[in-house]
Design a protein around this motif. Structure first.
Motif, short mmCIF file in Angstrom:
data_model
loop_
_atom_site.label_atom_id
_atom_site.label_comp_id
_atom_site.label_asym_id
_atom_site.label_seq_id
_atom_site.Cartn_x
_atom_site.Cartn_y
_atom_site.Cartn_z
N TYR A 1 -11.49 -7.68 26.62
CA TYR A 1 -9.99 -8.42 26.44
C TYR A 1 -8.89 -8.30 25.24
N ARG B 1 -16.55 12.41 18.70
CA ARG B 1 -16.36 11.91 20.10
C ARG B 1 -15.07 12.77 20.40
N GLY C 1 -9.60 -6.77 17.75
CA GLY C 1 -8.72 -7.92 16.61
C GLY C 1 -7.49 -7.19 16.45
N GLU C 2 -7.31 -6.06 16.80
CA GLU C 2 -5.65 -5.54 16.88
C GLU C 2 -4.67 -5.84 18.79
N ASN D 1 -18.99 0.29 39.99
CA ASN D 1 -19.64 0.01 38.63
C ASN D 1 -20.93 0.73 39.59
N THR E 1 -15.91 0.02 34.42
CA THR E 1 -15.71 -1.31 32.65
C THR E 1 -16.37 -1.85 33.45
N SER E 2 -17.33 -2.29 31.55
CA SER E 2 -18.52 -3.70 31.06
C SER E 2 -17.65 -4.28 31.63
N TYR F 1 -15.06 9.21 15.04
CA TYR F 1 -14.36 9.59 15.91
C TYR F 1 -14.23 11.24 16.45
N HIS G 1 -5.53 1.50 24.85
CA HIS G 1 -6.35 1.03 23.59
C HIS G 1 -5.23 2.45 23.29
N PHE H 1 -19.31 2.99 25.93
CA PHE H 1 -20.37 2.08 25.14
C PHE H 1 -20.92 1.10 24.79
N ARG H 2 -21.46 1.32 26.38
CA ARG H 2 -22.38 -0.33 26.22
C ARG H 2 -22.95 0.18 27.51
C1 BJW Z 1 -20.58 4.13 35.90
C2 BJW Z 1 -20.18 5.09 35.56
C3 BJW Z 1 -19.94 5.57 36.70
C4 BJW Z 1 -21.18 3.98 33.76
N1 BJW Z 1 -19.12 5.29 37.64
N2 BJW Z 1 -20.01 2.66 36.32
C5 BJW Z 1 -13.79 -14.18 23.05
C6 BJW Z 1 -12.63 -14.21 23.89
C7 BJW Z 1 -11.74 -14.00 24.07
C8 BJW Z 1 -11.40 -12.15 23.91
C9 BJW Z 1 -12.19 -12.34 22.48
C10 BJW Z 1 -13.27 -12.75 22.53
N3 BJW Z 1 -14.09 -12.65 20.80
C11 BJW Z 1 -12.83 -11.19 20.65
C12 BJW Z 1 -12.65 -11.13 21.30
C13 BJW Z 1 -10.68 -9.89 21.42
C14 BJW Z 1 -11.82 -8.49 21.51
C15 BJW Z 1 -12.80 -8.81 22.79
O1 BJW Z 1 -12.66 -8.72 23.19
N4 BJW Z 1 -13.62 -8.71 22.52
C16 BJW Z 1 -14.88 -9.27 23.10
C17 BJW Z 1 -15.50 -7.76 22.76
C18 BJW Z 1 -15.56 -10.22 22.72
N5 BJW Z 1 -10.76 -8.10 22.08
C19 BJW Z 1 -10.20 -7.70 21.37
O2 BJW Z 1 -9.49 -7.50 19.54
C20 BJW Z 1 -8.25 -6.76 21.19
N6 BJW Z 1 -7.23 -7.37 20.84
C21 BJW Z 1 -6.66 -8.72 20.81
O3 BJW Z 1 -7.51 -9.18 21.55
O4 BJW Z 1 -6.23 -8.63 20.26
C22 BJW Z 1 -5.63 -10.06 20.21
C23 BJW Z 1 -4.26 -10.05 18.76
C24 BJW Z 1 -2.72 -10.30 19.26
C25 BJW Z 1 -1.58 -10.62 18.63
C26 BJW Z 1 -2.15 -9.92 17.71
C27 BJW Z 1 -3.01 -9.14 17.03
C28 BJW Z 1 -4.24 -9.48 18.01
C29 BJW Z 1 -8.13 -5.09 21.50
C30 BJW Z 1 -9.46 -5.01 21.65
C31 BJW Z 1 -9.71 -2.88 21.51
C32 BJW Z 1 -11.05 -2.46 22.29
N7 BJW Z 1 -10.88 -2.11 21.77
C33 BJW Z 1 -11.97 0.00 22.27
C34 BJW Z 1 -12.41 0.69 21.22
C35 BJW Z 1 -10.48 1.97 21.39
C36 BJW Z 1 -10.43 2.75 20.73
C37 BJW Z 1 -11.37 3.55 20.89
O5 BJW Z 1 -11.94 4.53 22.51
O6 BJW Z 1 -12.91 4.45 19.91
O7 BJW Z 1 -11.89 0.16 23.34
S1 BJW Z 1 -13.89 -1.31 21.76
C38 BJW Z 1 -14.06 -0.20 23.67
O8 BJW Z 1 -14.59 -1.58 24.36
C39 BJW Z 1 -12.49 0.84 23.95
C40 BJW Z 1 -13.10 0.29 25.12
O9 BJW Z 1 -11.95 1.06 26.05
C41 BJW Z 1 -13.66 -0.88 25.24
C42 BJW Z 1 -13.98 -0.87 27.01
O10 BJW Z 1 -15.41 -0.19 27.38
P1 BJW Z 1 -15.33 -0.02 28.56
O11 BJW Z 1 -14.41 0.30 29.16
O12 BJW Z 1 -15.49 -1.08 29.37
O13 BJW Z 1 -16.58 0.50 27.94
P2 BJW Z 1 -18.02 -0.22 28.73
O14 BJW Z 1 -19.04 1.35 28.07
O15 BJW Z 1 -18.29 -0.87 28.15
O16 BJW Z 1 -18.61 -0.28 30.29
C43 BJW Z 1 -18.81 0.68 30.73
C44 BJW Z 1 -19.28 0.84 32.19
O17 BJW Z 1 -18.87 1.58 33.12
C45 BJW Z 1 -20.63 -0.61 32.33
O18 BJW Z 1 -19.92 -1.18 33.48
C46 BJW Z 1 -21.54 0.69 33.31
O19 BJW Z 1 -21.90 0.25 34.48
C47 BJW Z 1 -19.85 1.26 34.11
N8 BJW Z 1 -20.38 3.41 33.90
N9 BJW Z 1 -20.92 5.19 34.47
C48 BJW Z 1 -19.50 3.77 37.41
N10 BJW Z 1 -20.66 7.42 36.47
#
Ligand code: BJW
Ligand code: ZN
Length: 240
Positions: A193, A70, A162-163, A213, A188-189, A67, A119, A31-32
């Motif tokens: 959260y 993907r 937000g979910e 990473n 993971t980046s 989707y 997720h 994603f990032r």
């Molecule tokens: C390698 C490599 C190799 C590359 N070897 N490494 C401020 C503070 C805290 C929280 C929040 C905030 N503002 C907003 C929020 C909440 C929000 C959030 O965290 N936002 C932030 C962005 C700030 N979170 C939410 O909304 C979550 N829900 C929530 O908080 O609910 C509260 C609630 C309670 C009660 C009722 C209602 C609500 C939900 C989060 C859902 C995330 N969804 C996604 C999409 C999933 C579906 C889909 O796939 O389409 O999840 S977004 C996307 O990001 C996906 C991933 O799982 C997620 C994380 O990404 P990931 O896996 O870390 O990937 P990348 O791309 O970011 O990083 C890849 C890494 O790999 C990099 O570091 C590279 O260097 C590395 N890499 N190649 C090793 N070969």
């Protein structure tokens, strides 16, 4: 690397959090940033703009096209040596919990058993009207947006911004992080959260935390060991 091998051997409870980076070497875009050739962008849209209930309400066709694209990439993808090494580590460990943010199902395909999918799954579809869920692995989908027999629109069975995460799975993940004596943070980046909070929970509960990473993250300075490189190469070396 040598110390981490010993920690792996001696740990009585291991918890792992994986992100999109573990599947990068299987050809699944992250994603990032980070992976050359997989800019994390689709038609100039970022995940933050598409993976939200608001985006789906505004333009379900656009979100479903993302989707569908993907799903077609993931359908062709195979687990890489990193996925297989984690499955092998589980087979050898006393207690092992694999927590993943990924929706691609590649850990399960590689043979991991105790998997907590924070997720959801890209292969599950859920009806907005009757809330029924079904698995559908067809790519491309015959109709976009897809419809339920009840006439309602189907959505991807994933967790958007937000979910809330599935409550029981989150509780189990938090418990595994608290109880672990070794916690691995892989590909993971660590910006999304609550998943990004698991390594700090494990650390403050006394676990050793190891990160794998290709690039440093915001957590790299507060852990025990950072191993820089692709997980598909480092994990087999650690777990061989
Ligand atoms: C390698 C490599 C190799 C590359 N070897 N490494 C401020 C503070 C805290 C929280 C929040 C905030 N503002 C907003 C929020 C909440 C929000 C959030 O965290 N936002 C932030 C962005 C700030 N979170 C939410 O909304 C979550 N829900 C929530 O908080 O609910 C509260 C609630 C309670 C009660 C009722 C209602 C609500 C939900 C989060 C859902 C995330 N969804 C996604 C999409 C999933 C579906 C889909 O796939 O389409 O999840 S977004 C996307 O990001 C996906 C991933 O799982 C997620 C994380 O990404 P990931 O896996 O870390 O990937 P990348 O791309 O970011 O990083 C890849 C890494 O790999 C990099 O570091 C590279 O260097 C590395 N890499 N190649 C090793 N070969
Ligand atoms: Zn329905």
């Amino acid at each position: 690397m040598h110390a981490v091998r010993e920690w792996l051997r001696d740990a009585s409870s291991i918890a792992v959090l994986t992100g999109a980076g573990v599947s990068a070497e299987s050809g699944v875009p992250t994603f990032r940033g980070g992976t050359p050739g997989t800019p994390g962008l689709w038609k100039q849209h970022r995940a933050e703009e598409l993976a939200t209930p608001g985006a789906f309400a505004r333009d379900p066709k656009l979100v479903w096209e993302w989707y569908d694209w993907r799903r077609s990439l993931i359908a062709e993808a195979k687990p890489n040596p990193g996925h297989y090494a984690l499955a092998a580590a589980e087979a050898r460990a006393r207690k092992f919990t694999l927590i993943t943010q990924n929706v691609d199902g590649l850990h399960e395909l590689a043979g991991s058993r105790n998997v907590l999918r924070l997720h959801g799954s890209i292969w599950m579809l859920r009806c907005l009207e009757c809330e029924c869920e079904r698995e559908d692995r067809r790519t491309p989908l015959p109709e976009i947006p897809p419809r339920c027999e009840c006439g309602g629109m189907l959505r991807p069975g994933v967790v958007w911004f937000g979910e809330a995460l599935p409550a029981k799975i989150w509780q189990e993940a938090e418990k595994a992080a608290r109880e672990a004596d070794l916690f691995l943070l892989i590909g993971t980046s660590a910006v999304v959260y609550p998943a990004a909070g698991l390594a700090p929970i494990a650390k403050s509960s006394g676990a050793r935390v190891v990160e794998i990473n290709i690039a440093e993250t915001g957590l790299s300075d507060s852990i025990d060991e950072f191993l820089q490189g692709p997980s598909g190469e480092l994990l087999p070396q650690l777990i061989a």
